[in-house]
Every structure is written in C-alpha cells, then in structure tokens.
Scaffold this motif. Structure first.
Motif, PDB file in Angstrom:
ATOM      1  N   ILE A 230      -3.481  18.882   6.481  1.00 41.04           N
ATOM      2  CA  ILE A 230      -3.799  18.299   7.789  1.00 41.04           C
ATOM      3  C   ILE A 230      -2.725  17.317   8.229  1.00 41.04           C
ATOM      4  O   ILE A 230      -2.221  17.387   9.349  1.00 41.04           O
ATOM      5  CB  ILE A 230      -5.164  17.585   7.747  1.00 41.04           C
ATOM      6  N   SER A 231      -2.380  16.387   7.355  1.00 36.11           N
ATOM      7  CA  SER A 231      -1.417  15.351   7.722  1.00 36.11           C
ATOM      8  C   SER A 231      -0.884  14.703   6.457  1.00 36.11           C
ATOM      9  O   SER A 231      -1.372  14.957   5.349  1.00 36.11           O
ATOM     10  CB  SER A 231      -2.076  14.295   8.617  1.00 36.11           C
ATOM     11  N   SER A 232       0.137  13.848   6.627  1.00 35.05           N
ATOM     12  CA  SER A 232       0.671  13.111   5.491  1.00 35.05           C
ATOM     13  C   SER A 232       1.322  11.827   5.985  1.00 35.05           C
ATOM     14  O   SER A 232       1.638  11.700   7.169  1.00 35.05           O
ATOM     15  CB  SER A 232       1.685  13.960   4.726  1.00 35.05           C
ATOM     16  N   TRP A 233       1.493  10.891   5.078  1.00 34.84           N
ATOM     17  CA  TRP A 233       2.205   9.665   5.406  1.00 34.84           C
ATOM     18  C   TRP A 233       2.905   9.165   4.142  1.00 34.84           C
ATOM     19  O   TRP A 233       2.586   9.561   3.028  1.00 34.84           O
ATOM     20  CB  TRP A 233       1.276   8.588   5.961  1.00 34.84           C
ATOM     21  N   GLY A 234       3.874   8.282   4.335  1.00 42.16           N
ATOM     22  CA  GLY A 234       4.623   7.726   3.222  1.00 42.16           C
ATOM     23  C   GLY A 234       6.103   8.005   3.382  1.00 42.16           C
ATOM     24  O   GLY A 234       6.500   9.012   3.971  1.00 42.16           O
ATOM     25  N   VAL A 270       1.179  -3.185  -6.420  1.00 36.33           N
ATOM     26  CA  VAL A 270      -0.090  -2.703  -5.880  1.00 36.33           C
ATOM     27  C   VAL A 270      -0.169  -3.182  -4.443  1.00 36.33           C
ATOM     28  O   VAL A 270      -0.018  -4.381  -4.170  1.00 36.33           O
ATOM     29  CB  VAL A 270      -1.288  -3.222  -6.700  1.00 36.33           C
ATOM     30  N   LYS A 271      -0.400  -2.237  -3.506  1.00 37.21           N
ATOM     31  CA  LYS A 271      -0.327  -2.563  -2.082  1.00 37.21           C
ATOM     32  C   LYS A 271      -1.500  -1.928  -1.328  1.00 37.21           C
ATOM     33  O   LYS A 271      -2.162  -1.033  -1.840  1.00 37.21           O
ATOM     34  CB  LYS A 271       0.994  -2.054  -1.490  1.00 37.21           C
ATOM     35  N   VAL A 272      -1.714  -2.403  -0.120  1.00 35.56           N
ATOM     36  CA  VAL A 272      -2.754  -1.863   0.756  1.00 35.56           C
ATOM     37  C   VAL A 272      -2.112  -1.323   2.029  1.00 35.56           C
ATOM     38  O   VAL A 272      -1.228  -1.969   2.616  1.00 35.56           O
ATOM     39  CB  VAL A 272      -3.805  -2.943   1.122  1.00 35.56           C
ATOM     40  N   TYR A 273      -2.556  -0.138   2.447  1.00 37.74           N
ATOM     41  CA  TYR A 273      -2.116   0.495   3.690  1.00 37.74           C
ATOM     42  C   TYR A 273      -3.342   0.782   4.560  1.00 37.74           C
ATOM     43  O   TYR A 273      -4.449   0.989   4.057  1.00 37.74           O
ATOM     44  CB  TYR A 273      -1.394   1.813   3.406  1.00 37.74           C
ATOM     45  N   THR A 274      -3.131   0.792   5.855  1.00 35.52           N
ATOM     46  CA  THR A 274      -4.210   1.103   6.787  1.00 35.52           C
ATOM     47  C   THR A 274      -4.628   2.567   6.639  1.00 35.52           C
ATOM     48  O   THR A 274      -3.922   3.367   6.012  1.00 35.52           O
ATOM     49  CB  THR A 274      -3.767   0.873   8.237  1.00 35.52           C
ATOM     50  N   PRO A 275      -5.752   2.975   7.228  1.00 36.55           N
ATOM     51  CA  PRO A 275      -6.147   4.385   7.173  1.00 36.55           C
ATOM     52  C   PRO A 275      -5.107   5.327   7.766  1.00 36.55           C
ATOM     53  O   PRO A 275      -5.082   6.516   7.427  1.00 36.55           O
ATOM     54  CB  PRO A 275      -7.446   4.411   7.987  1.00 36.55           C
ATOM     55  N   GLN A 276      -4.241   4.813   8.633  1.00 35.94           N
ATOM     56  CA  GLN A 276      -3.183   5.631   9.237  1.00 35.94           C
ATOM     57  C   GLN A 276      -1.913   5.651   8.388  1.00 35.94           C
ATOM     58  O   GLN A 276      -0.955   6.351   8.705  1.00 35.94           O
ATOM     59  CB  GLN A 276      -2.843   5.113  10.634  1.00 35.94           C
ATOM     60  N   GLY A 277      -1.885   4.854   7.296  1.00 38.90           N
ATOM     61  CA  GLY A 277      -0.722   4.838   6.420  1.00 38.90           C
ATOM     62  C   GLY A 277       0.288   3.759   6.736  1.00 38.90           C
ATOM     63  O   GLY A 277       1.408   3.796   6.218  1.00 38.90           O
ATOM     64  N   ASP A 278      -0.061   2.782   7.550  1.00 38.30           N
ATOM     65  CA  ASP A 278       0.845   1.668   7.849  1.00 38.30           C
ATOM     66  C   ASP A 278       0.670   0.567   6.802  1.00 38.30           C
ATOM     67  O   ASP A 278      -0.458   0.212   6.439  1.00 38.30           O
ATOM     68  CB  ASP A 278       0.554   1.097   9.238  1.00 38.30           C
ATOM     69  N   PHE A 279       1.778   0.038   6.330  1.00 33.60           N
ATOM     70  CA  PHE A 279       1.729  -1.023   5.328  1.00 33.60           C
ATOM     71  C   PHE A 279       0.972  -2.230   5.869  1.00 33.60           C
ATOM     72  O   PHE A 279       1.182  -2.659   7.001  1.00 33.60           O
ATOM     73  CB  PHE A 279       3.150  -1.440   4.941  1.00 33.60           C
ATOM     74  N   ARG A 280       0.079  -2.771   5.033  1.00 31.67           N
ATOM     75  CA  ARG A 280      -0.725  -3.916   5.457  1.00 31.67           C
ATOM     76  C   ARG A 280      -0.422  -5.175   4.649  1.00 31.67           C
ATOM     77  O   ARG A 280      -0.159  -6.230   5.209  1.00 31.67           O
ATOM     78  CB  ARG A 280      -2.212  -3.569   5.349  1.00 31.67           C
ATOM     79  N   CYS A 281      -0.452  -5.068   3.308  1.00 33.15           N
ATOM     80  CA  CYS A 281      -0.236  -6.261   2.502  1.00 33.15           C
ATOM     81  C   CYS A 281      -0.003  -5.886   1.041  1.00 33.15           C
ATOM     82  O   CYS A 281      -0.100  -4.718   0.661  1.00 33.15           O
ATOM     83  CB  CYS A 281      -1.427  -7.221   2.610  1.00 33.15           C
TER      84      CYS A 281
END
Length: 329
Positions: A230-234, A270-281
């Motif tokens: 369906i989709s990918s990110w990174g 260890v990091k967190v990304y939004t549901p859309q794959g954008d870096f958050r923190c």
C-alpha cells in the motif's frame, strides 16, 4: 515465494597496498607533520550526539530479567512476558517473577493476542501457549532456511516474519498457512532486503493490514493482509530523522494513536514517528545503553509507556513521555 539474489563481492585490496596504508597512518601524522585524518571514517561522536530538545521521554523503571540472552518482549497490562535462553518468564513491574515456563527450543520472538494466547518463535517454527502457560500447539516447521524474527497476532490472522526466507507468512489463528507476503512484485521488484536476522512485523485493529520493516532499504512498509503493498516511509540517512547503517530499523512497535516507535542497531537509538512516518522525537540515544548493545525489542503499554528490551543490560527499560508545562508535551 523464496527468491535468490546475486551477492556483490568487494574486491580484496592487494596486501602491499594494505601495508603501505597502515604504515602511512601508524604514526598518526602525515608527510607534512600534521595529524593524520582519515577522510573515510565516520565521526561517531557527532552522529551520536542528540539535541536534548528532541528528547521527550525519560526512563521511569528498569526491570531485571533472569536471562543470559533475552530475545523478545510482550506487554500484558501490568505484566511483562520475556523470552530468553530456553524459557518464557512473566514478571511484574517491580521485578517479581510470576511464572517461568521451559520451552521446546531457543526462543527468538514473542507475541500475545487479545484473547491472551501467546505465540513464540522457536527459530523455524511457532509454539503456542494459553494464558495460564499451558502449551497448546506446535506449528509446522518452515524449513532449514527459516529464521523467525517477529510475530504479530490479530483477531483475524497471525503474521510470522521469516528473515531466512525473506517473507512474511500469514496463518489462521489455528496455525494453517494461508500464504506469503514478500518476493518480487511489479511495485517492489526486489521484495524484502534483509541483510541481517532482524525483520519485524506489526499489525493493529482487525489485522487486515500489516506493517513490516524492510531493513536493507531503511523503510517501514504497509501491506494488505493478502500481500498487496500500500505505502512505505523511511529514508537512509545518518541524520536523526533517518535510519543509518546496513539495515534498520531492527524493531518497531505501534502506539495507540498509530505512531511508530523504532529501534536501531549500530548507532543505538529509539525514536518516535507520526502515523505518516514523520520524525517526532527521541526516546533514548546511544549513551543510554551499554557499549555493543543491539537487538532492542519493543512494546507499548496501555498508558503510552514504551518498553525497551535491553539484551546487553539484561533488563526491560520503561520510558514515559515527559509532560511539558500545562500537562501537555
């Protein structure tokens, strides 16, 4: 749906060239008497340095685990299931061991579904256990090449990531193989590129879609349960927003809001990304872990806490979001 790939070979440098290079740098000064600088060497200190404004979690608890080689983690309310050596233990947040079960081999990963059924990867097959710890089944072997590295259990299906064969197996809850996800397709001609035994899979909701880490391509990819991409990110990058090294992220998990938590090897982060794959923190950086740390399995708690299995530290480390002034981040 096995696939073969040509392996590229790096030509060996002539011995004389190696000796000359070694001799030229052994004194750490060049021919002009200036300190020698290797232009091809990563500045690890710079790469590892994290802007403190990006750190939005702190470690709030650390639970020791009774294993020499802990391998997998699953969270069940206020209990934590951990696999390692040839056992499964269930422990509380204060480190009390509630139960220890001997397994039929060395475990590689673990998952638990909403009904409490526990699925454990034992290299090339899956064993299942009831909520009370009784073994309920042993699924058919996936063959000598199989290396099961991750399991995701949903109300509809169970997905098993096989790094050895580089595909994901879709099963019924009873263990009947329905098909595979992976291999060459028009939209993804190379399929999964898995250079090392890290290959994670996750699902949410009813299990009609899954996410998988295509580690050699530094992506997380979303598929229909039947296998359609369906989709990918990174993106591959040494910057904090990307994934560096040969193959990352090695593990990931989903938070309740659909955000991704990722873990990397090589440069442990260890990091967190939004549901859309954008870096958050950032949750934790390399300075939080012992030298040589790798293989951080991840899980999320009901309250949004992030559980990190630290094999080198032989502990489950719990990180909570830092609340900013006014009660929000």
């Amino acid at each position: 749906m096995d696939r073969s790939k040509k392996k590229s070979q790096t030509p060996l440098l002539p011995l004389a060239m190696i000796l000359i290079t070694a001799a030229s740098v052994s004194g750490c000064f060049n021919e002009k008497g200036n300190p020698y600088v290797n232009p091809y060497q990563y500045d690890i200190d710079n790469l590892a340095r994290i802007d403190t404004s990006l750190l939005r979690y702190k470690e709030t608890n650390r639970i020791p685990v009774p294993f020499d080689r802990p391998t997998g983690i699953a969270v069940d309310g206020n209990k934590v299931h951990v696999t390692g050596d040839r056992s499964l233990v269930t422990i509380t947040s204060n480190g009390e061991v509630l139960r220890r079960i001997s397994l039929d081999g060395r475990p590689t990963c673990i998952a638990q579904d909403v009904e409490g059924v526990i699925y454990i990867g034992i290299t090339e097959h899956v064993s299942t256990y009831s909520a009370d710890g009784s073994r309920t089944g042993v699924w058919a072997s996936l063959g000598n090449k199989a290396v099961i590295t991750s399991i995701a259990a949903s109300p509809l299906y169970v997905f098993v990531a096989d790094a050895g064969n580089r595909h994901i197996c879709r099963y019924t809850k009873e263990g009947r193989l329905l098909g595979h996800i992976g291999g060459s397709t028009p939209s993804e001609p190379d399929g999964f590129l898995i250079p090392s035994p890290y290959f994670d899979v996750a699902t949410a909701g009813d299990g009609r879609e899954i996410w998988a880490a295509n580690t050699g391509k530094h992506r997380i990819q979303r598929y229909k349960a039947e296998g359609k991409l369906i989709s990918s990110w990174g993106v591959r990058s040494t910057a904090i927003e990307g994934f560096c090294g040969c193959c990352n992220p090695i593990h990931f998990t989903l938070l309740e809001d659909g955000s991704f938590v990722t873990a990397e090897k090589g440069l442990p982060r260890v990091k967190v990304y939004t549901p859309q794959g954008d870096f958050r923190c950032v949750v934790a950086g390399h300075e939080d872990f012992p030298i040589g740390s790798t293989g951080f399995d991840l899980a999320s708690g009901d309250n949004g806490d992030i559980f990190v299995l630290d094999p080198a530290g032989k502990a489950v480390r719990i990180y909570s979001e830092i609340k900013r002034e006014g009660g929000s981040e």
